[in-house]
Design an enzyme around this catalytic site. Structure first.
Site, short mmCIF file in Angstrom:
data_model
loop_
_atom_site.label_atom_id
_atom_site.label_comp_id
_atom_site.label_asym_id
_atom_site.label_seq_id
_atom_site.Cartn_x
_atom_site.Cartn_y
_atom_site.Cartn_z
N SER C 315 0.82 -1.24 -0.02
CA SER C 315 -0.03 0.00 -0.10
C SER C 315 1.09 1.04 0.03
CB SER C 315 -0.96 0.01 1.35
OG SER C 315 -1.68 -1.19 1.46
N HIS C 409 -7.09 -0.09 6.62
CA HIS C 409 -6.63 -1.42 6.87
C HIS C 409 -6.64 -1.51 8.30
CE1 HIS C 409 -6.08 -2.42 2.75
NE2 HIS C 409 -5.22 -1.52 2.72
#
Lengths: 472, 472, 472, 472
Positions: C315, C409
């Site tokens: 990410s 997340h």
């Protein structure tokens, strides 16, 4: 089965007449139902047009539809005359064959001979073959041929010409029902159309399905049913097998058919028992389907259910009782110890008593039979493993097992695993196997060598248990 | 196309080696890539095992997978040797044939002769046929045979033995690609998998698809695309046709290929124009697919779109220009009035000038060509309708039209409808048809009689407009 | 995205006008495109009819189609006026609310109060809610509402009344896009329609898909793509995630996006890397989809690929660089040892130099940056784990991580696993994370406790490696 | 139906315990089957965790599965206690409501009031609503709620709090069973899974299906069956309608249910008779499905079968006989001419005789009833068109027809078309409608105005024939 076939045929005539589905309008010719000699001319003209594809391939198929519709309107005698016509007028032309033979014999060099042989091969192809192939292109054409053959089979023994028609048709069906084209389908209560499942009731040939509840049970928890379908006959199973998932080898038929007894799937199941396998169409006789079905299902189950590691059948011995009655008459079959157990002093009498007992038309009480279990088991093992077909006249020895079910599984590479006493204590079970059933076992690692041994040399693979019985 | 074929082959070797999908492990044999004479023995042993089905049918198919994998590992020379082997060693056995011929000649009665002929037919069947059939049963086996044939075709002309191998293979493929088995599928942007659509880009042979946008347009509003798929090759179109729905007959290629011009479907569309038809596999050469495709699509469109009542093509004339250049050299082609229009005094010169003009390697300006339209149209009509194939040596007259596209549509029962000037003013369009394209029209009521007339007598059906041109 | 939305809208107007699909004919009302005050009356009459279901439920839906078609014909100003109308005239009725409040206050007993509260709740329901619900029943009605909300979002901040309309619409969409209704679909090149795959190109928001070849690669060997689909929007992915199957955690973006490098799937793959997750519809902002998607895909992969035991992301850190530039200005961030490494004598100068370096608008050469890796890694760990959102004015501490991707997340129960230097050395990668990317890891056994710790107390779960960095 | 529901419940407990399908393991809590007061604490703790989504949304759904499994283990008393708990402890909080009311009353300006009202609306939402919604996310969760409501309905009348729980649940189910989500499916013998068809046998509430043969007939030639399916309950029809295609209006039940009489579809069929419509789930009481089903089927049939232009029912009059017996007691119903026909001199006696005759518990011979046909037909017309529900105490006039079936079709916009004498001469037919049945007719062009007239003003649309009867 006849009623169903008729219904299908009626549907086909309607379709072919109306041209509803394939756009082909095939009006039946004006012929009398018994197809008298005087009506043959018109029919032959139609067949000839169809063979030469006048008007193009599509026109030829329309013509084929008309011929098919005509056939469906015929009565029994008419149909025999129709087959007769195919046999006598639409084989090859002997004069052409003779000419082509001469061309081969006179060929100058190898290339020339090659071409002559090719021509010879073509002259030998029966003309009707092209007609039969055209039917395949019609909607419902392939099942029409299957049903046609069912009727043709009756005439096979009449003479060589009729048998030749059947050979041509079988050879065509073998191509079209090549296993490469077939789709293995698991039939389930939740996912399969009712019309397809209904066919199981119709076609189950081994253990009749009594009701829709019984049918649901055959598919239900702890059971499986697999069939082969053909892309051109999507609503018609060709052959199907019923499987029960059990813990260890099944030793009796009762629990397999009693779905209420154990409604939940057995989580300790490690064995797949193939307890019923039914061909659905007599018209496919001689087209090999069953061996592929079993092998594909074994592979399917093995990959889906890793705990299931054993694959076997629970099979009848259809001819054991009739063989034994005859054999007791003809030969000395009993071991001295066995004879003594039945009649201490008189071996002959022992055989006679045994024969009398098993000749009882109805099933005797278990109590009175149980003492005979060791003797009958040994004889059954001998029957399965040692007895072969054979022609007493030609004295040609046939390597195939006398029992047709045994022959089927042994050809497939199975081995004779176990005999089960009192496995099917029904009237049928008594008349076939004196209540006994056999487990044939498929050991993936042995299948090929078993097959070879059996086909090449008639060697029957057996378990330790069976070998012990035979060694007595 | 070669790259794609190679990729497929690699995939197959991988599959057959790993046995991943069909559970068949077919390890390639240890042979050198060029398959030298010394390696033939091992290969022959494998083929023989496969033919006799040692170990049962499944073992035979595994053996076939091994042979297939071996073939895929060979280089060009190795493959030629492989084909050679099939040609020389796996045809029939001449001695057997001779014996069977004698049996026919010596047969006692008709039944006996029938049996003898049957045996003769069997001895004439090439042994390789059974090998080829076994491939069909493998995953990816049928496309393997199609690709195999693509390579084999090259060797066809070498000698009669090689041609015989090809004949056997083609005959097998004809059975397996019988139209009864094929599924007509409409390909759409919204419903068809990307992988399948991608094949259109690969296989479009007439008007190349330039991009995914172009592809979307070919399927998009006012357009249709239909293909035949085979159940054993679900991801591979066999042949496909592109259709545009137009108002009246299309007279030029441009608007058909320009999807941005008219993004909405034409609500007044009454005509379906088949403007591109592409065979996808050279290995299926000679297997009839196109005629069925067109007829099935006509039926499909007619039932789905009742307003669409006219069905026609917009087709090239691939050999018109080359034929005309040659013919102007050989013969007097111009009418007196035409000659005068080109060169008032000298007819010979007129022909020469015309020949020179059309020999221009690049497309001349429209202005300079337009005056010739009447003359070239008349000559094109003559070319399509009158000119036939033929062999000047054998002087056997061939009834088929000289132009291959014309021959295809005329055999299907179409008629020559209209010539379109400046229909394809591209370099290709110039080199083929001097910018002209033809509409062949399918009139459902005439298809059968047109077919018969053309096939039996070479009669070409034409429109009034074409007949007028020919009558000049 | 706007063009696509417009196209969809045009299609809807056409449908609703013609009534082609749902049989509803909803002709747009005669109003000016900017919906002036004078045209409001007719529109309100139509809305009122729709709300009272004059003519039955089906008539009400037809009325809704007409209102929808009217909206689609409006220009920007007209649409704002339309929203204004919903905001001002179709909320609840204050007088009714007041009356119902009095009834509650005056209720005699608990049952009476219960009924009064129920009535009060009903008076508080905005009238427009029923209009919005009616749209759902139209073909294309649900996506219409999604697109409508995309436009409405702009006006949210205008005033409380507009925000109230948006709240009503979002609440409706939350019900209709409940994850229970969504279908998780794996998108593949071989099986998914081209039109659906094309949407991936349109919607991919993280790493743009450059071409159809690139798209094929994203789905191809060693890659997976999963999307949520809604039964009423079958051709529209709602959200999708791209996954790479790798050996160990991926440390850089390059290999994931370079499909040519390694065309075959890695047989040693033990890790699923979620490297791109894209919401497809702005109109679904605030409707929770992503967390369910990741968890469902984890479960799917775990069951299908037993060798894949590790699940993580690769990410970006979208705000790391901008935060760091600001923080270096405001605070002392460097450890003494770090400062010394940059400028032996002057810590202030060290901070300044660092700030200057990372302020470089373009990516500096790797050589010059590598020495800073330890420092920047430590600061990145701090940024991810310690920095939170917060409002300096209200001084209300917000527990959510400053980085939006981290917050997503961590809320889902992931932990911060690893920082990857030089993972995305592109211009974007520099501007966001100074070339660094993060792996967030999903450990099934920890997901719930991580979620609770983060949501309840802001506790961020981390790996040993990250903890070591933070302990410096 | 109860047995089937139980079976489904058992399956769900098993699923939720094992977490097999949705990956959710919801072990039931340790509570006694009658859920005594002492066990409430643990259950409440679980519910609270579920409501606050401790551990994230997925954890909350697991918790919901546990609560659901707990419920399924309860006995009747335990379930009532469970509902009691939801009614008393998981409604809104009165104190919160009071506070929010004050905030509304004290609001400063309109924006402030808007926000306060929004908060008030939230405080009024019952807490249990969130619990109920979570069930939807579970596998089998939606049908669980449907079955739950079936049990809850019994307690509805107990008190307002129980009714409030039911209102919440019904409102949730109305959203989830919105017709936009439902799929209209034609059920056929050839295409529908046996398990789905079996449900028809289970759920048919109007004319029981006696066997699988009967079932086949209901789907068979000349018949249709359509059902609504929900995407989350794919194997469960929600409601279905049986249709017969006839030539003209059907006047009797016999031919519709006798499939052997006419096995072929009637090629002159111009009318679709809806002769049976069955709701499958009591738990969906009050959720509108039937009107949409009829209208969708009308549209489907109209587009598929252009020859079918008339749509009507053949319906019972469930309360005609009981109403008539009562009315003959209370009022003078007979016209003078009618009374005279029965008893020439004494009108009172005539009424008494008529009442006595129709009070016969068993069906009298047709001969003795036929003379009464004109009188009973007129009274039936009056019953259908004029008699309304109504509360003699409150004297509030209810516009709805007294007959529930009439009310259903009239609300849908049908008209009373024809009365059919001796249409159902069975015991049930006698007890309900004195052998008469009604055709309600759906005229697409009148549906909307009929609906409005009936709903707004109680106007019943009738045919000429019925109006003639009423005018007597």
């Amino acid at each position: 089965m006849v009623a169903q076939r008729l219904e299908r045929m009626v549907r086909r005539v309607r379709q072919w007449r109306s041209g509803s589905t394939a756009g082909l309008v095939g009006s039946p010719l004006q012929v009398a139902p018994d197809l008298p000699r005087s009506d043959l001319e018109g029919l032959q003209a139609a067949i000839d047009d169809c063979l030469t594809a006048k008007g193009g391939e599509l026109a030829a198929r329309t013509q084929a539809a008309a011929i098919g519709a005509t056939f469906l309107n015929l009565n029994e005698e008419g149909r025999r005359n129709f087959f007769r016509l195919l046999a006598d007028e639409y084989d090859h032309d002997d004069a052409e064959v003779d000419g082509a033979i001469q061309a081969v014999l006179n060929s100058r060099d190898s290339d020339d001979r090659l071409r002559a042989e090719r021509r010879l091969a073509q002259t030998l192809r029966p003309k009707r073959e092209r007609l039969l192939r055209r039917f395949v292109g019609l909607d419902e054409g392939l099942p029409f041929l299957v049903d046609l053959r069912e009727e043709l089979l009756v005439h096979r023994r009449t003479d060589a010409a009729m048998a030749a028609v059947d050979n041509d048709l079988r050879s065509l069906l073998e191509t079209w029902f090549d296993v490469a084209l077939l789709r293995l389908v698991r039939l389930t209560w939740d996912g399969s159309p009712a019309a397809l499942l209904e066919k199981l009731i119709e076609y189950e040939a081994v253990h009749a399905i009594k009701s829709w509840d019984d049918l649901r049970g055959r598919l239900g928890p702890g059971r499986r049913c697999y069939a082969f379908l053909h892309p051109l006959m999507p609503g018609e199973p060709l052959i199907f097998v019923e499987v029960a998932l059990t813990e260890g080898l099944a030793s009796g038929l009762g629990p397999l058919l009693d779905h209420d007894a154990d409604p939940a799937p057995n989580s300790r199941a490690n064995t797949a028992i193939f307890y019923s396998i039914s061909n659905c169409h007599r018209g496919l006789a001689g087209v090999s389907l069953g061996d592929f079905l079993i092998k594909k299902v074994v592979r399917e189950l093995a990959s889906e259910l890793p705990n299931v590691t054993q694959f076997a059948t629970l099979s009848p011995m259809p001819r054991f009782r009739s063989w034994l009655i005859q054999a007791l008459q003809d030969r000395d079959l009993l071991l001295p110890s066995e004879a003594k157990a039945i009649s201490p002093d008189d071996p002959k009498l022992a055989q006679g008593l045994l024969k009398e007992l098993i000749s009882s038309p109805t099933l005797p009480p278990q109590m009175s039979l149980d003492p005979l279990q060791p003797i009958l088991s040994r004889l059954a093992a001998r029957y399965l493993v040692t007895e072969r077909r054979g022609d007493s006249v030609t004295e040609v020895r046939d390597l195939r097992a006398l029992d047709p079910v045994a022959n089927f599984h042994l050809s497939n590479g199975a081995r004779v695993e176990r005999l089960n006493w009192w496995a099917n204590p029904s009237q049928t079970g008594w008349e076939r196997g004196l209540t006994m059933m056999v487990n044939y076992r498929y050991l993936p690692a042995e299948i090929e060598s078993n097959h070879d041994g059996y086909v090449d040399a008639g060697t029957v693979s057996t378990s330790e248990e069976i070998r012990t019985l035979l060694a007595l």
